[in-house]
Motif scaffolding. Structure first.
Motif, PDB file in Angstrom:
ATOM      1  N   ARG A   1      38.448  36.865  28.202  1.00  0.00           N
ATOM      2  CA  ARG A   1      38.073  36.283  29.489  1.00  0.00           C
ATOM      3  C   ARG A   1      39.240  35.523  30.104  1.00  0.00           C
ATOM      4  NH1 ARG A   1      32.488  35.022  30.809  1.00  0.00           N
ATOM      5  NH2 ARG A   1      31.047  36.242  29.505  1.00  0.00           N
ATOM      6  N   GLU A   2      39.246  35.485  31.421  1.00  0.00           N
ATOM      7  CA  GLU A   2      40.267  34.752  32.162  1.00  0.00           C
ATOM      8  C   GLU A   2      39.576  33.903  33.215  1.00  0.00           C
ATOM      9  OE1 GLU A   2      44.486  35.810  34.340  1.00  0.00           O
ATOM     10  OE2 GLU A   2      42.812  37.180  34.604  1.00  0.00           O
ATOM     11  N   PRO A   3      39.863  32.611  33.270  1.00  0.00           N
ATOM     12  CA  PRO A   3      39.200  31.755  34.256  1.00  0.00           C
ATOM     13  C   PRO A   3      39.675  32.053  35.676  1.00  0.00           C
ATOM     14  CG  PRO A   3      40.879  30.520  33.071  1.00  0.00           C
ATOM     15  CD  PRO A   3      40.757  31.850  32.386  1.00  0.00           C
ATOM     16  N   ILE A   4      38.746  32.075  36.592  1.00  0.00           N
ATOM     17  CA  ILE A   4      39.045  32.243  38.014  1.00  0.00           C
ATOM     18  C   ILE A   4      38.862  30.892  38.692  1.00  0.00           C
ATOM     19  CG2 ILE A   4      38.440  33.450  40.149  1.00  0.00           C
ATOM     20  CD1 ILE A   4      39.645  35.225  37.975  1.00  0.00           C
ATOM     21  N   TYR A   5      39.923  30.422  39.356  1.00  0.00           N
ATOM     22  CA  TYR A   5      39.921  29.073  39.926  1.00  0.00           C
ATOM     23  C   TYR A   5      39.733  29.098  41.441  1.00  0.00           C
ATOM     24  CZ  TYR A   5      41.984  27.750  35.427  1.00  0.00           C
ATOM     25  OH  TYR A   5      42.222  27.568  34.096  1.00  0.00           O
TER      26      TYR A   5
ATOM     27  N   ILE B   1      39.701  25.769  44.811  1.00  0.00           N
ATOM     28  CA  ILE B   1      40.150  24.405  45.085  1.00  0.00           C
ATOM     29  C   ILE B   1      39.244  23.370  44.427  1.00  0.00           C
ATOM     30  CG2 ILE B   1      41.305  24.975  47.250  1.00  0.00           C
ATOM     31  CD1 ILE B   1      38.819  24.018  48.728  1.00  0.00           C
ATOM     32  N   VAL B   2      38.058  23.790  44.002  1.00  0.00           N
ATOM     33  CA  VAL B   2      37.127  22.851  43.355  1.00  0.00           C
ATOM     34  C   VAL B   2      37.125  23.017  41.837  1.00  0.00           C
ATOM     35  CG1 VAL B   2      35.651  22.708  45.378  1.00  0.00           C
ATOM     36  CG2 VAL B   2      35.193  24.452  43.651  1.00  0.00           C
ATOM     37  N   GLY B   3      37.987  23.905  41.324  1.00  0.00           N
ATOM     38  CA  GLY B   3      38.050  24.087  39.871  1.00  0.00           C
ATOM     39  C   GLY B   3      37.684  25.500  39.454  1.00  0.00           C
ATOM     40  N   VAL B   4      37.261  25.640  38.194  1.00  0.00           N
ATOM     41  CA  VAL B   4      36.915  26.954  37.651  1.00  0.00           C
ATOM     42  C   VAL B   4      35.579  27.417  38.231  1.00  0.00           C
ATOM     43  CG1 VAL B   4      36.417  28.266  35.572  1.00  0.00           C
ATOM     44  CG2 VAL B   4      38.184  26.501  35.525  1.00  0.00           C
ATOM     45  N   ILE B   5      35.566  28.633  38.781  1.00  0.00           N
ATOM     46  CA  ILE B   5      34.329  29.197  39.317  1.00  0.00           C
ATOM     47  C   ILE B   5      33.596  29.971  38.219  1.00  0.00           C
ATOM     48  CG2 ILE B   5      33.336  30.701  41.073  1.00  0.00           C
ATOM     49  CD1 ILE B   5      35.792  30.251  42.758  1.00  0.00           C
TER      50      ILE B   5
ATOM     51  N   SER C   1      38.336  42.379  43.670  1.00  0.00           N
ATOM     52  CA  SER C   1      38.782  41.237  42.890  1.00  0.00           C
ATOM     53  C   SER C   1      40.164  40.778  43.367  1.00  0.00           C
ATOM     54  CB  SER C   1      38.845  41.587  41.398  1.00  0.00           C
ATOM     55  OG  SER C   1      39.495  40.554  40.668  1.00  0.00           O
ATOM     56  N   ILE C   2      40.219  39.620  43.989  1.00  0.00           N
ATOM     57  CA  ILE C   2      41.492  39.088  44.479  1.00  0.00           C
ATOM     58  C   ILE C   2      42.444  38.825  43.312  1.00  0.00           C
ATOM     59  CG2 ILE C   2      42.581  37.157  45.694  1.00  0.00           C
ATOM     60  CD1 ILE C   2      40.068  36.912  47.382  1.00  0.00           C
ATOM     61  N   ARG C   3      41.889  38.351  42.202  1.00  0.00           N
ATOM     62  CA  ARG C   3      42.720  38.067  41.032  1.00  0.00           C
ATOM     63  C   ARG C   3      43.383  39.347  40.525  1.00  0.00           C
ATOM     64  NH1 ARG C   3      45.903  34.446  38.570  1.00  0.00           N
ATOM     65  NH2 ARG C   3      46.028  34.833  36.333  1.00  0.00           N
ATOM     66  N   ASP C   4      42.642  40.440  40.463  1.00  0.00           N
ATOM     67  CA  ASP C   4      43.213  41.710  40.001  1.00  0.00           C
ATOM     68  C   ASP C   4      44.285  42.210  40.969  1.00  0.00           C
ATOM     69  OD1 ASP C   4      41.546  41.570  37.847  1.00  0.00           O
ATOM     70  OD2 ASP C   4      40.186  43.158  38.503  1.00  0.00           O
ATOM     71  N   TYR C   5      44.043  42.076  42.266  1.00  0.00           N
ATOM     72  CA  TYR C   5      45.047  42.485  43.245  1.00  0.00           C
ATOM     73  C   TYR C   5      46.315  41.645  43.101  1.00  0.00           C
ATOM     74  CZ  TYR C   5      41.185  44.955  45.558  1.00  0.00           C
ATOM     75  OH  TYR C   5      40.128  45.781  45.838  1.00  0.00           O
ATOM     76  N   TYR C   6      46.138  40.369  42.805  1.00  0.00           N
ATOM     77  CA  TYR C   6      47.278  39.480  42.588  1.00  0.00           C
ATOM     78  C   TYR C   6      48.097  39.953  41.387  1.00  0.00           C
ATOM     79  CZ  TYR C   6      49.691  35.236  40.961  1.00  0.00           C
ATOM     80  OH  TYR C   6      50.623  34.341  40.517  1.00  0.00           O
TER      81      TYR C   6
ATOM     82  N   ARG D   1      51.701  36.146  32.782  1.00  0.00           N
ATOM     83  CA  ARG D   1      50.335  35.787  33.140  1.00  0.00           C
ATOM     84  C   ARG D   1      49.448  35.622  31.901  1.00  0.00           C
ATOM     85  NH1 ARG D   1      51.096  33.402  37.284  1.00  0.00           N
ATOM     86  NH2 ARG D   1      53.241  33.555  36.612  1.00  0.00           N
ATOM     87  N   THR D   2      48.376  34.851  32.070  1.00  0.00           N
ATOM     88  CA  THR D   2      47.411  34.621  30.988  1.00  0.00           C
ATOM     89  C   THR D   2      46.836  35.923  30.466  1.00  0.00           C
ATOM     90  OG1 THR D   2      46.801  32.483  31.934  1.00  0.00           O
ATOM     91  CG2 THR D   2      45.242  33.479  30.400  1.00  0.00           C
ATOM     92  N   ARG D   3      46.643  36.876  31.356  1.00  0.00           N
ATOM     93  CA  ARG D   3      46.021  38.145  30.957  1.00  0.00           C
ATOM     94  C   ARG D   3      46.883  38.938  29.983  1.00  0.00           C
ATOM     95  NH1 ARG D   3      42.583  41.746  35.185  1.00  0.00           N
ATOM     96  NH2 ARG D   3      41.890  39.624  35.668  1.00  0.00           N
ATOM     97  N   VAL D   4      48.144  38.620  29.897  1.00  0.00           N
ATOM     98  CA  VAL D   4      49.026  39.259  28.920  1.00  0.00           C
ATOM     99  C   VAL D   4      49.283  38.340  27.726  1.00  0.00           C
ATOM    100  CG1 VAL D   4      51.372  40.094  28.518  1.00  0.00           C
ATOM    101  CG2 VAL D   4      50.150  40.776  30.581  1.00  0.00           C
ATOM    102  N   GLN D   5      49.525  37.081  27.996  1.00  0.00           N
ATOM    103  CA  GLN D   5      49.883  36.159  26.920  1.00  0.00           C
ATOM    104  C   GLN D   5      48.734  35.942  25.942  1.00  0.00           C
ATOM    105  OE1 GLN D   5      51.355  32.636  28.928  1.00  0.00           O
ATOM    106  NE2 GLN D   5      53.334  33.579  29.365  1.00  0.00           N
ATOM    107  N   GLN D   6      47.506  35.882  26.462  1.00  0.00           N
ATOM    108  CA  GLN D   6      46.361  35.692  25.570  1.00  0.00           C
ATOM    109  C   GLN D   6      46.191  36.840  24.581  1.00  0.00           C
ATOM    110  OE1 GLN D   6      42.305  36.177  27.060  1.00  0.00           O
ATOM    111  NE2 GLN D   6      41.750  34.185  26.162  1.00  0.00           N
TER     112      GLN D   6
END
Length: 379
Positions: A74-78, A80-84, A121-126, A139-144
């Motif tokens: 899993r990867e947290p999606i953030y 401005i108010v924190g983790v969604i 998914s904006i995160r995936d596009y990023y 990125r976390t998705r690789v390092q984890q």
């Protein structure tokens, strides 16, 4: 309803591998289909979470082949108010002890699988953009997963010394963005000199480079060949001049050369088409210029001329010394060339052609899938 149907194993799963007792883990077709289904399971697992399905559709994609879910990635999606929420981008599957196994051709103990880009998914596009600028590995998705695979290897050695050095213990698999993640994880483990050598299945892996972008120009074959030859000569010249970068890349290729990932590509898929060009043009250039130093194959023009002058030796994951390239001939007008579903079809439909490339660059070997077997991954 449409999404549920698309994620249903009973509707869209393979129909030719239904009996656990008849799975041949030494059969390339069986290995490919099962690896692709496990990757599909990570897509469906994320859809189960996102759509809050009461009836989970994902387990059928791994339980049908004797696996259970050991760990979600899993990867947290953030915001401005924190983790969604935490998005599920992959999973570690473990072969169940009660499932059938053949001592002569044992199944993998673990399969680490990664999904690709989820539409919307904006995160995936990023992260797709990070592939373009060669910064995915940070990125976390690789390092984890790098840390987790490393820990899996350590745990296996503690539990069973007999597993040390067996290539079949852990598999890596991914599609599209997930294939890019699996590629970086596999390279990391090889560079860190941490055996075992991981059997790797990369479905439609993205390839980004200046030279391969010429495919977008729709040049005729003669013009395209000329552009590739000019690019090869430029890389050859850069390899002679940039001594530090050449030494760095040569050492890297020597470390990576025993690792032979399986790349599953379609020639009509622009996202992975660069791998076809990279290996085929490298082979043609070496056969036409046998006296040329093979170090040029480790060079990217962008990295050689952009990073070297400012003191950075930065390599690109798509520059591979060795690989088995599986090219699909499936009709691209009837099937999505970038789709994962094609890869769990039987060989009779795909008509795969395999070419085995190694480093230093010898004569490439072509294999038909009529025998449905691929060479063992070297230790």
């Amino acid at each position: 309803m449409g999404s549920n149907t698309a994620d249903s194993f009973d509707v869209h799963g393979p129909k030719h591998i239904t009996d656990l007792n008849k799975i041949d883990w030494d059969n390339e077709e069986h290995r490919r289909c099962i690896a692709a289904c496990l990757v599909k399971g990570t897509y469906v697992h994320e859809n189960d979470r996102a759509e809050r399905r009461a009836v989970k559709l994902a387990p059928a994609w791994w339980e049908s082949f004797g696996f259970h879910l050991k760990k979600e990635l899993r990867e947290p999606i953030y915001s401005i108010v924190g983790v969604i929420f935490d998005t599920i981008y992959g999973a570690i599957f473990e072969y169940s002890p009660s499932a059938p196994r053949d001592r002569c051709a044992p199944p993998p103990r673990y399969v680490v699988a990664f999904r690709g880009t989820k539409p919307g998914s904006i995160r995936d596009y990023y992260l797709d953009l990070k592939i373009v600028v060669n910064k995915l590995e940070k990125r976390t998705r690789v390092q984890q997963p790098c840390r987790l695979v490393d820990q899996l290897m350590t745990d296996m050695r503690k539990e069973d010394e007999a597993s040390q050095g067996q290539d079949s213990c852990i598999w890596l698999a991914g599609h599209s963005l997930g294939a890019a993640v699996a590629l970086v994880v596999g390279r990391y483990m090889m560079v860190q000199e941490k055996p075992p050598n991981l059997r790797t299945f990369l479905f439609n892996p993205p390839h980004v480079s200046f030279i391969t972008s010429i495919n977008l120009l729709k040049l005729d074959p003669v013009a395209k060949e000329s552009v590739h030859r000019v690019g090869n000569f430029l890389r050859k010249g850069a390899a002679k001049v940039l001594h530090s970068h050449r030494e760095h890349m040569n050492n890297l290729f020597q470390q990576l050369s025993p690792w032979v990932p399986n790349l599953y590509v379609h020639e009509k898929d622009p996202i992975c088409q660069g791998f076809i060009d990279y290996f085929e043009q490298r082979q043609k250039f070496m056969e036409g210029s046998p006296r040329v130093d093979t170090t040029f194959a480790a060079f990217s023009l962008r990295d050689a001329f952009w990073w070297h002058p400012i003191g950075k030796n930065k390599d690109r994951p798509q520059l591979l010394p060795s690989a088995t390239l599986w090219k699909s001939c499936l009709d691209h007008e009837l099937h999505d060339p970038h789709g994962l579903q094609q890869w769990w079809k039987p060989d009779s439909e795909l008509r795969l052609e395999a070419k085995h490339y190694s480093y230093p660059v010898p004569q490439a070997q072509t294999t038909s899938t009529s025998s449905a077997r691929s060479p063992a991954v070297p230790a």
